[in-house]
Design a protein around this motif. Sequence first.
Motif, PDB file in Angstrom:
ATOM      1  N   PRO A 203       0.789  -1.150  -0.014  1.00  0.00           N
ATOM      2  CA  PRO A 203      -0.151  -0.069   0.093  1.00  0.00           C
ATOM      3  C   PRO A 203       0.877   1.288   0.022  1.00  0.00           C
ATOM      4  CG  PRO A 203      -0.162  -0.945   2.112  1.00  0.00           C
ATOM      5  CD  PRO A 203       0.505  -2.093   1.029  1.00  0.00           C
ATOM      6  N   ASP A 204       2.117   1.177   0.672  1.00  0.00           N
ATOM      7  CA  ASP A 204       2.925   2.302   0.414  1.00  0.00           C
ATOM      8  C   ASP A 204       3.815   2.435  -0.648  1.00  0.00           C
ATOM      9  OD1 ASP A 204       4.437   0.349   1.272  1.00  0.00           O
ATOM     10  OD2 ASP A 204       5.574   1.511   2.740  1.00  0.00           O
ATOM     11  N   LEU A 205       3.391   1.770  -1.761  1.00  0.00           N
ATOM     12  CA  LEU A 205       4.394   1.686  -2.821  1.00  0.00           C
ATOM     13  C   LEU A 205       4.487   3.175  -3.422  1.00  0.00           C
ATOM     14  CD1 LEU A 205       5.380  -0.332  -5.091  1.00  0.00           C
ATOM     15  CD2 LEU A 205       3.404   0.245  -6.319  1.00  0.00           C
ATOM     16  N   ALA A 206       3.651   4.109  -3.617  1.00  0.00           N
ATOM     17  CA  ALA A 206       4.055   5.466  -3.859  1.00  0.00           C
ATOM     18  C   ALA A 206       4.875   6.002  -3.117  1.00  0.00           C
ATOM     19  CB  ALA A 206       2.577   6.168  -4.172  1.00  0.00           C
ATOM     20  N   LEU A 211       8.767   8.742  -7.458  1.00  0.00           N
ATOM     21  CA  LEU A 211       9.300   9.245  -8.803  1.00  0.00           C
ATOM     22  C   LEU A 211       8.404   8.250  -9.946  1.00  0.00           C
ATOM     23  CD1 LEU A 211      12.725  10.760  -8.459  1.00  0.00           C
ATOM     24  CD2 LEU A 211      10.597  11.824  -8.311  1.00  0.00           C
ATOM     25  N   SER A 212       9.001   7.038  -9.853  1.00  0.00           N
ATOM     26  CA  SER A 212       8.504   6.229 -10.746  1.00  0.00           C
ATOM     27  C   SER A 212       6.864   5.866 -10.754  1.00  0.00           C
ATOM     28  CB  SER A 212       9.054   4.738 -10.611  1.00  0.00           C
ATOM     29  OG  SER A 212       8.875   4.381  -9.321  1.00  0.00           O
ATOM     30  N   THR A 213       6.369   5.809  -9.559  1.00  0.00           N
ATOM     31  CA  THR A 213       4.915   5.581  -9.628  1.00  0.00           C
ATOM     32  C   THR A 213       4.146   7.080 -10.113  1.00  0.00           C
ATOM     33  OG1 THR A 213       4.708   6.376  -7.283  1.00  0.00           O
ATOM     34  CG2 THR A 213       4.872   3.934  -7.714  1.00  0.00           C
ATOM     35  N   SER A 214       4.762   7.958 -10.221  1.00  0.00           N
ATOM     36  CA  SER A 214       4.149   9.198 -10.950  1.00  0.00           C
ATOM     37  C   SER A 214       4.485   9.949 -12.038  1.00  0.00           C
ATOM     38  CB  SER A 214       4.562  10.602  -9.779  1.00  0.00           C
ATOM     39  OG  SER A 214       5.771  10.855  -9.804  1.00  0.00           O
ATOM     40  N   LEU A 215       5.348   8.874 -12.651  1.00  0.00           N
ATOM     41  CA  LEU A 215       5.650   8.977 -14.043  1.00  0.00           C
ATOM     42  C   LEU A 215       4.533   9.245 -14.952  1.00  0.00           C
ATOM     43  CD1 LEU A 215       8.539   9.484 -15.710  1.00  0.00           C
ATOM     44  CD2 LEU A 215       8.431   7.178 -16.169  1.00  0.00           C
ATOM     45  N   ALA A 216       4.365  10.247 -15.654  1.00  0.00           N
ATOM     46  CA  ALA A 216       3.153  10.348 -16.729  1.00  0.00           C
ATOM     47  C   ALA A 216       3.564   9.577 -17.934  1.00  0.00           C
ATOM     48  CB  ALA A 216       3.027  11.774 -17.016  1.00  0.00           C
ATOM     49  N   PRO A 217       2.601   8.960 -18.286  1.00  0.00           N
ATOM     50  CA  PRO A 217       2.731   8.015 -19.539  1.00  0.00           C
ATOM     51  C   PRO A 217       2.684   9.163 -20.990  1.00  0.00           C
ATOM     52  CG  PRO A 217       0.478   7.899 -18.976  1.00  0.00           C
ATOM     53  CD  PRO A 217       1.110   8.556 -17.800  1.00  0.00           C
ATOM     54  N   LEU A 218       3.613   8.716 -22.049  1.00  0.00           N
ATOM     55  CA  LEU A 218       3.633   9.672 -23.181  1.00  0.00           C
ATOM     56  C   LEU A 218       2.243   9.477 -23.852  1.00  0.00           C
ATOM     57  CD1 LEU A 218       7.266   8.556 -24.582  1.00  0.00           C
ATOM     58  CD2 LEU A 218       6.446  10.728 -23.794  1.00  0.00           C
ATOM     59  N   THR A 219       1.424   8.528 -23.705  1.00  0.00           N
ATOM     60  CA  THR A 219       0.214   8.252 -24.688  1.00  0.00           C
ATOM     61  C   THR A 219      -0.822   7.897 -23.749  1.00  0.00           C
ATOM     62  OG1 THR A 219      -0.614   7.463 -26.614  1.00  0.00           O
ATOM     63  CG2 THR A 219       1.103   6.334 -25.543  1.00  0.00           C
ATOM     64  N   PRO A 220      -2.068   8.064 -23.938  1.00  0.00           N
ATOM     65  CA  PRO A 220      -3.077   7.327 -23.074  1.00  0.00           C
ATOM     66  C   PRO A 220      -3.065   5.724 -23.234  1.00  0.00           C
ATOM     67  CG  PRO A 220      -3.897   9.345 -23.954  1.00  0.00           C
ATOM     68  CD  PRO A 220      -2.627   9.144 -24.632  1.00  0.00           C
ATOM     69  N   GLN A 221      -2.880   5.299 -24.848  1.00  0.00           N
ATOM     70  CA  GLN A 221      -2.951   4.227 -25.035  1.00  0.00           C
ATOM     71  C   GLN A 221      -1.658   3.406 -24.796  1.00  0.00           C
ATOM     72  OE1 GLN A 221      -5.972   2.581 -25.790  1.00  0.00           O
ATOM     73  NE2 GLN A 221      -6.954   4.531 -25.614  1.00  0.00           N
ATOM     74  N   TRP A 222      -1.531   2.309 -23.988  1.00  0.00           N
ATOM     75  CA  TRP A 222      -0.369   1.719 -23.769  1.00  0.00           C
ATOM     76  C   TRP A 222       0.344   0.982 -25.082  1.00  0.00           C
ATOM     77  CZ3 TRP A 222       0.120  -3.378 -24.509  1.00  0.00           C
ATOM     78  CH2 TRP A 222      -0.976  -4.211 -24.745  1.00  0.00           C
ATOM     79  N   GLN A 223      -0.567   0.707 -25.942  1.00  0.00           N
ATOM     80  CA  GLN A 223       0.101   0.059 -27.187  1.00  0.00           C
ATOM     81  C   GLN A 223       1.012   1.200 -28.152  1.00  0.00           C
ATOM     82  OE1 GLN A 223      -3.299   0.116 -26.161  1.00  0.00           O
ATOM     83  NE2 GLN A 223      -4.065  -2.020 -26.706  1.00  0.00           N
ATOM     84  N   ASP A 224       0.377   2.249 -27.791  1.00  0.00           N
ATOM     85  CA  ASP A 224       1.239   3.505 -28.759  1.00  0.00           C
ATOM     86  C   ASP A 224       2.543   3.827 -27.960  1.00  0.00           C
ATOM     87  OD1 ASP A 224      -1.049   3.206 -30.731  1.00  0.00           O
ATOM     88  OD2 ASP A 224      -2.198   4.825 -29.503  1.00  0.00           O
ATOM     89  N   ALA A 225       2.623   3.374 -26.777  1.00  0.00           N
ATOM     90  CA  ALA A 225       3.853   3.919 -26.207  1.00  0.00           C
ATOM     91  C   ALA A 225       5.292   3.769 -26.952  1.00  0.00           C
ATOM     92  CB  ALA A 225       3.748   3.445 -24.657  1.00  0.00           C
TER      93      ALA A 225
END
Length: 244
Positions: A203-206, A211-225
């Motif tokens: 539960p305290d992973l964040a 930093l890693s858990t708050s990293l914003a994805p480049l794209t909403p669709q993971w297949q497009d990453a």
Amino acid sequence: MMTNPNRDADAHVRRLWRHRGTTLPTPRRGPRQQLDLDDILDTGIAIADAEGLAAVSTRAVAAAFGKSAMALYPYVGTKENLLSLMQDQASAMPAWEDPGTTLAEALSAWALALHGVYLAHPWLTERPWSQATQGPHEQDWMERLLRILEDWAVAPRARPPAVTMLYATVRATAGTDAAYRRMSGDGAGEWLEVARATRQRIPDLADRYPLSTSLAPLTPQWQDAPRAALIAGVHLVARALATG
């Protein structure tokens, strides 16, 4: 005193460059050759595309022509030579126009073209750099990339690391992209289940990894990453080259 060149190496080079000025080696004795080298390589490429590189063998390729593995040797040499010939043939560079507007766009066009070739033949990314073919098609890619760097006046000292970074980025993102495309809905579901279970059990992973858990994805669709990461990575390299 000069030594005689390695006959196997010479024959292999003649096969690699057969459409660029060399002549194919022919046996001095035995039956007249009945198969076409391009057909042999296309068959091997088709097997690798459909079943993976591990499925390719001289026996499997020869069987498609009703021949034995030994019968294939005069055409391709060893299995490693066969894989090298397939690798160069599959790496043929498609035609595209350089944007000519910015270094980033020129490098992106090159990277996306190579990315497309790797997606069409995912097994190419499994072949290590130590087994570069030294053939014409792979040489075309390198020359095209270096021409872009030359045209945009990239400093000579910066070109070797830029080449390494660009090739590595294309290979890595293409390999991931191909893996994502092979992933079934079940595979994606299993990944999400593990992610949910991890959040429940830790539960305290964040707090542990803020930093890693708050990293914003480049794209909403993971297949497009992977593709998005490729484009973003190339632009980072281009900016570094422009300021270096």
